[in-house]
Design a protein around this motif. Sequence first.
Motif, short mmCIF file in Angstrom:
data_model
loop_
_atom_site.label_atom_id
_atom_site.label_comp_id
_atom_site.label_asym_id
_atom_site.label_seq_id
_atom_site.Cartn_x
_atom_site.Cartn_y
_atom_site.Cartn_z
N PHE A 247 0.89 -0.99 -0.04
CA PHE A 247 0.01 0.00 0.07
C PHE A 247 0.77 1.38 -0.12
CE2 PHE A 247 -1.83 3.25 2.45
CZ PHE A 247 -2.90 3.73 1.43
N TRP A 248 1.83 1.33 0.84
CA TRP A 248 2.80 2.54 0.86
C TRP A 248 3.54 2.77 -0.32
CZ3 TRP A 248 1.30 6.16 3.41
CH2 TRP A 248 0.47 6.10 4.95
N GLN A 249 4.02 1.54 -0.86
CA GLN A 249 4.89 1.60 -2.02
C GLN A 249 3.96 2.03 -3.22
OE1 GLN A 249 6.43 -2.29 -2.74
NE2 GLN A 249 8.54 -1.79 -1.35
N LEU A 250 3.01 1.58 -3.27
CA LEU A 250 1.77 2.16 -4.41
C LEU A 250 1.65 3.71 -4.24
CD1 LEU A 250 0.15 1.45 -6.86
CD2 LEU A 250 -1.68 0.86 -5.16
N ALA A 251 1.23 4.10 -3.05
CA ALA A 251 0.79 5.40 -2.60
C ALA A 251 2.25 6.39 -2.91
CB ALA A 251 0.41 5.50 -1.10
N ILE A 252 3.42 6.14 -2.52
CA ILE A 252 4.46 6.87 -2.92
C ILE A 252 4.72 6.88 -4.32
CG2 ILE A 252 7.02 6.95 -2.64
CD1 ILE A 252 6.74 5.81 -0.01
N PHE A 253 4.34 5.84 -4.92
CA PHE A 253 4.70 5.78 -6.41
C PHE A 253 3.67 6.55 -7.12
CE2 PHE A 253 3.78 3.98 -10.83
CZ PHE A 253 4.81 4.24 -11.19
N VAL A 254 2.39 6.62 -6.87
CA VAL A 254 1.24 7.40 -7.37
C VAL A 254 1.64 9.11 -7.05
CG1 VAL A 254 -0.99 8.16 -7.07
CG2 VAL A 254 -0.54 5.69 -7.18
N ILE A 255 2.05 9.53 -5.75
CA ILE A 255 2.51 10.70 -5.67
C ILE A 255 3.64 11.17 -6.36
CG2 ILE A 255 3.47 12.13 -3.68
CD1 ILE A 255 1.85 10.47 -1.76
N LEU B 283 5.78 14.20 -10.68
CA LEU B 283 6.69 14.38 -12.01
C LEU B 283 5.53 14.93 -13.18
CD1 LEU B 283 8.80 11.17 -12.11
CD2 LEU B 283 9.52 13.34 -12.10
N ARG B 284 4.27 14.59 -13.12
CA ARG B 284 3.46 15.06 -14.29
C ARG B 284 3.51 16.59 -13.97
NH1 ARG B 284 -2.83 14.17 -14.73
NH2 ARG B 284 -3.18 15.05 -16.94
N ALA B 285 3.11 16.87 -13.03
CA ALA B 285 2.99 18.44 -12.87
C ALA B 285 4.19 19.35 -13.02
CB ALA B 285 2.38 18.74 -11.46
N LEU B 286 5.38 18.70 -12.67
CA LEU B 286 6.59 19.33 -12.30
C LEU B 286 7.49 19.31 -13.68
CD1 LEU B 286 7.31 19.64 -8.52
CD2 LEU B 286 5.92 21.15 -9.76
N ALA B 287 7.41 17.95 -14.01
CA ALA B 287 8.65 17.89 -15.07
C ALA B 287 8.13 17.54 -16.60
CB ALA B 287 9.47 16.83 -14.72
N TRP B 288 6.97 16.85 -16.84
CA TRP B 288 6.60 16.39 -17.96
C TRP B 288 6.13 17.68 -18.84
CZ3 TRP B 288 4.05 11.33 -15.86
CH2 TRP B 288 5.01 10.33 -15.68
N LYS B 289 5.31 18.35 -18.18
CA LYS B 289 4.65 19.61 -19.00
C LYS B 289 6.00 20.51 -19.59
CE LYS B 289 0.13 19.41 -17.15
NZ LYS B 289 -0.81 19.96 -16.20
N PRO B 290 6.87 20.99 -18.73
CA PRO B 290 7.86 21.90 -19.27
C PRO B 290 8.60 20.95 -20.28
CG PRO B 290 7.49 21.82 -16.75
CD PRO B 290 6.92 20.78 -17.17
N ILE B 291 8.98 19.79 -19.97
CA ILE B 291 9.92 19.00 -21.00
C ILE B 291 9.16 19.08 -22.17
CG2 ILE B 291 10.69 16.82 -21.61
CD1 ILE B 291 11.51 16.37 -18.58
N LEU B 292 7.85 18.84 -22.16
CA LEU B 292 7.14 18.39 -23.40
C LEU B 292 6.86 19.85 -24.10
CD1 LEU B 292 4.50 16.01 -22.57
CD2 LEU B 292 6.27 15.43 -24.14
#
Length: 163
Positions: free
Chosen positions: A11-19, A24-33
């Motif tokens: 559960f905690w591994q999945l939660a950390i992965f989702v966070i 990454l989606r909010a801070l890295a992927w959009k500027p990179i794209l």
Amino acid sequence: MLTNPSFGLLFWQLAIFVILLLLLRALAWKPILAGLREREESIEGALRQADQAKLEMQALKAGNEKLLAEARQERDRILKEASAMSNQLIETAKQKATDEGARLIMQAREAIQNEKQAALAEVKNTAAQLSIDIAERILRRELTDSAAQKQLVTDYLQEVKLN
């Protein structure tokens, strides 16, 4: 324990992965794209400009070939008129026609060379501007860290003192 992980660990591994994925989606992927999209557009623009310059060069070449053909026709006409006159007039007219044809050909070649140089200068200026833009973006990206800025300033100061 590693072969049979507990539900809490999963559960905690999945939660950390989702966070992490959301960050990454909010801070890295959009500027990179966005950066990739911008770079792609600038490259497409440069390719369009190069194609346009190539078409212009072809048009100039065709126009210059037409000028050369007209110069040759003019030379031939002068030679035909000169052949009707006496031997002295024939020699004089032939010399004039040859000189005129050579002059027209030289002028046409000079015009071709000038147009070619102008087009090459434009292509070089465009390439230089693109290089400057790319270098500026790279420096902006690399100098967001204040430690990197201080190191760069220190390096430049040392280079200036050495020179």
